[in-house]
Design an enzyme around this catalytic site. Structure first.
Site, PDB file in Angstrom:
ATOM      1  CG  ASP B  93       3.539   7.784 -13.831  1.00 50.81           C
ATOM      2  OD1 ASP B  93       4.409   8.383 -14.483  1.00 50.81           O
ATOM      3  OD2 ASP B  93       2.815   8.374 -13.014  1.00 50.81           O
ATOM      4  CB  SER B  94       2.217   5.986 -19.158  1.00 55.80           C
ATOM      5  OG  SER B  94       0.921   6.315 -18.657  1.00 55.80           O
ATOM      6  N   GLY B  95       2.466   8.832 -17.391  1.00 59.30           N
ATOM      7  CA  GLY B  95       2.023  10.228 -17.419  1.00 59.30           C
ATOM      8  C   GLY B  95       0.526  10.360 -17.602  1.00 59.30           C
ATOM      9  N   GLY B  96      -0.115   9.272 -18.026  1.00 59.57           N
ATOM     10  CA  GLY B  96      -1.550   9.337 -18.299  1.00 59.57           C
ATOM     11  C   GLY B  96      -2.371   9.777 -17.097  1.00 59.57           C
ATOM     12  CG  ASP B 147      -3.301   3.942 -18.018  1.00 60.34           C
ATOM     13  OD1 ASP B 147      -2.522   4.913 -18.010  1.00 60.34           O
ATOM     14  OD2 ASP B 147      -3.770   3.460 -16.978  1.00 60.34           O
ATOM     15  CD  GLN B 206      -7.233   2.045 -16.041  1.00 57.50           C
ATOM     16  OE1 GLN B 206      -8.173   1.966 -15.216  1.00 57.50           O
ATOM     17  NE2 GLN B 206      -6.087   2.666 -15.761  1.00 57.50           N
ATOM     18  N   GLY B 233      -6.618   2.248 -12.199  1.00 57.69           N
ATOM     19  CA  GLY B 233      -7.965   2.763 -11.937  1.00 57.69           C
ATOM     20  C   GLY B 233      -8.478   2.408 -10.560  1.00 57.69           C
ATOM     21  CG  ASP B 283       2.704   3.469  -7.028  1.00 55.57           C
ATOM     22  OD1 ASP B 283       2.496   4.684  -6.867  1.00 55.57           O
ATOM     23  OD2 ASP B 283       1.943   2.751  -7.717  1.00 55.57           O
ATOM     24  CB  CYS B 321      10.607   1.198  15.291  1.00 54.25           C
ATOM     25  SG  CYS B 321      11.087   1.670  13.611  1.00 54.25           S
ATOM     26  CB  CYS B 323      13.487   3.389  11.436  1.00 50.36           C
ATOM     27  SG  CYS B 323      12.687   4.793  12.235  1.00 50.36           S
ATOM     28  CB  CYS B 326      12.502   4.488  16.170  1.00 51.50           C
ATOM     29  SG  CYS B 326      10.811   4.813  15.617  1.00 51.50           S
ATOM     30  CG  HIS B 352       8.585   5.563  11.842  1.00 52.33           C
ATOM     31  ND1 HIS B 352       9.120   4.573  12.645  1.00 52.33           N
ATOM     32  CD2 HIS B 352       7.248   5.330  11.796  1.00 52.33           C
ATOM     33  CE1 HIS B 352       8.145   3.791  13.082  1.00 52.33           C
ATOM     34  NE2 HIS B 352       7.000   4.233  12.580  1.00 52.33           N
TER      35      HIS B 352
END
Lengths: 408, 408
Positions: B93-96, B147, B206, B233, B283, B321, B323, B326, B352
């Site tokens: 990300d940009s840090g904004g 942004d 935005q 946003g 994300d 599951c 994983c 599990c 998991h």
């Protein structure tokens, strides 16, 4: 029929010896270091990672598992091995040490100790019968007798009473397990089928700094005929010479053909000093706890990864080390993780430190087999003591109380 | 020459699409969930474990790395990939967002934001040029434009100024990277050599809840011709209908042939709702952060492993599951680990939950390819909503401040 312990090599110039101890979950090679898994987990590590590290046996703490999650649950799980998914040997302590160091409102009688759980304040009772019952439920391969571990320093009168109580309790534990040891199980041993006891019970030598009390305690325990013996009451704050002296006072009265275990020890040079005295087994929170404080153990001594000198150091934690952490990550990255309180940092330092301790023991076994242990020890110590950081700061980690997570 | 993004399948009845995005460190398949590695590590996980989990790309936070360990060190390490030993794609990300949510004493001007580091109080400055320079040093495969992310709720006047600033900053970022994108690198693509930009820059739409501002922002960004577009946003405290509405207001003005990324989202049903609207990338800290609070995500909803009902449950976290957690450990053991504050518990729940989110996206891709995404979504939601625990409690985890460890 031979017993479960066989000495495979003895050193030429020291009392060091290498051996094999057959347990219900397999053979362990001595001298051996046992990572500590206080609450049914070696902190930060998964069981398969411990296997990758070559850990042959781990220690777990009866007191902690008794207070949380409780024995009923572990009984339902089918024992501690199944509960935590670890199929190699486990040694459990008796709970005595933690009752004296962690629990509140203790009332000591000949029957045992009434105390309040540090987790929820529940009133619990632990005596020799209860400690044996608890360890039977846990299903450990090696159980420890219930003992009274005196503080350091301690006066003669206290030490006398402590030894008397320890011997009385050891006899009761021996009787309980003596009855149960008819429960032998068949184990495949390469050469054929072998019957081994489901659980080996070790007696614990107490007596503080008093040589005659150590001798008396050792002799009376040996008369009870345990399959192994521990030296307890060490690494409780005393200086290193006193620690070694307590071992020196005890070892001569222990049988040569039974495994010997010094509890709660120690730094790498201390481990080798004990091996040279004929000690076979060790456990200590040092490598794992120190890792969580950012301490790194290497063949050249220990250092803190938090140090500014590591800031832009893109080499591994230890040059030449083959461990998972050293193969993949730099000091600079690990320093960042530790300063940023990232769990991956704790994991990787734990991995490296355990590798260091476990491979030290592996090299000690090889040196004993080669008859060159004294030389190995001398060279190791010379290299290790070049370290700029003192061992004192490592030892101080052993004194830290951490009620939420216990002694692990 | 085709661009780095190719749509490989479109759903019959929804706007869902599957695609491939070529980056400097490899191709990612969309729709995709990106685990969050705030401080250069996905909390609790090692990079090779993320590979085992099938994570194709992770997100890391410029603000956090800027404040600790600092860009100089990562430059010396040769970029973030080398620093953290991760050779697959990274989005930064940009840090904004963090400047506005974590830092203190902000002074906003058209040039950017002056702020104090939450780590050590140092005065730092971040504007479009600095954010691009920082992300160039990190060497991420996908960089985000700098942004201004307004809070929720926000009045129209604030939202207008925020969009104006965001567009002004986006243009400057585009100019910086436009110059740098001549830096293309050859990537092997099966069919032959392909030149891909060293770093793809995404613009961020935005405009808060105001449909006309979202449209304006999207149209003007598209005129700047970014290789991908994010909708920002969202997931800043607004109810779910408003969240979806902000996406609905933005998507129609974004080009079909460029990847679309909704930032900071969301619960499993929210992810599918976004996929159905033609979103390709996500994300969220939810699976990892929730794990550290003992929350378990399953196809049948989420639950807390701390619950008494898990106490003596020797089944896995989720029936069926596959994983790592599990396959090896029981709910009873994991509940014990979480109550005992053991790191292994945090690790296994994180494993998991990430598996759940990553495999959900994998199944969504398969459903899109099969033209049956709508049915897949309907069936998933029906099963998921049988959960007795409400999504509200999951979402509340996104609002928790944690200054020491940031947003990861």
């Amino acid at each position: 029929m031979t017993g479960p312990f066989q000495i495979t090599a003895t050193d030429r110039t020291t009392a060091a010896r290498a051996g094999r101890l057959q347990t219900a979950h397999g053979v362990i090679e001595t001298p051996i270091f046992m990572p500590v898994g206080t609450q049914g987990t070696v902190k930060c590590m998964a069981p398969d990672e411990l296997r990758q590290l070559g850990a042959q046996i781990i220690l777990s703490n009866t007191y902690h598992l008794l207070t949380r999650p409780g024995l009923d649950l572990i009984r339902q799980a089918g024992g501690l091995h199944k509960f935590m998914n670890w199929d190699r040997p486990i040694l459990t302590d008796s709970g005595g040490y933690q009752v004296f160091s962690l629990a509140k409102l203790r009332r000591i009688s000949e029957a045992g100790v009434e105390f309040q759980s540090h987790v929820d304040g529940a009133t619990l009772f632990l005596g020799p019968a209860e400690a044996m019952e608890a360890q039977a439920v846990l299903g450990s391969d090696i159980a420890m007798a219930f003992d009274e571990c005196p503080p350091w320093p301690c006066d003669r009168e206290y030490a006398c009473r402590s030894v008397a109580l320890t011997l009385q309790w050891a006899a009761r534990c021996r009787k309980v397990v003596g009855q149960a040891s008819s429960l032998s199980i068949p184990v495949q041993d390469g050469t054929g089928k072998l019957l081994v006891p489901r659980q080996l019970l070790f007696g614990i030598v107490q007596g503080s700094m008093f040589a005659d009390l150590r001798e008396k305690c050792a002799r009376e325990l040996v008369a009870m005929d345990f399959p192994g013996y521990a030296i307890g009451g060490v690494s409780v704050g005393e200086p290193e010479p006193e620690m070694l002296q307590q071992v020196d006072c005890s070892v001569p009265f222990l049988p040569v053909d039974k495994p010997r275990y010094v509890m709660g020890v120690g730094t790498p040079p201390q481990l080798l000093a004990m091996v040279a005295r004929g000690i076979d087994m060790f456990d200590c929170v040092l490598p794992t706890r120190a890792a969580r404080h950012g301490k790194v153990f290497t063949a050249h001594g220990s250092y803190s990864i938090r140090a500014a000198s590591c800031r832009a150091d893109f080499g591994p934690l230890e040059a030449g080390c083959e461990c998972y952490a050293c193969r993949q990550f730099s000091r600079a990255y690990l320093r960042h993780l530790i300063w940023a309180n990232e769990i991956l940092g704790l994991r990787l330092l734990t991995w490296h430190n355990l590798h260091m301790f476990l491979s030290l023991m592996q090299r000690a076994r090889a040196a004993i087999a080669a008859g060159s242990f004294e030389e190995f020890q001398r060279e190791f110590n010379a290299q290790y003591n070049q370290a700029c950081h003192s061992e004192r700061s490592e030892e101080s980690l052993l004194d830290e109380g951490d009620p939420s997570t216990g002694s692990g």
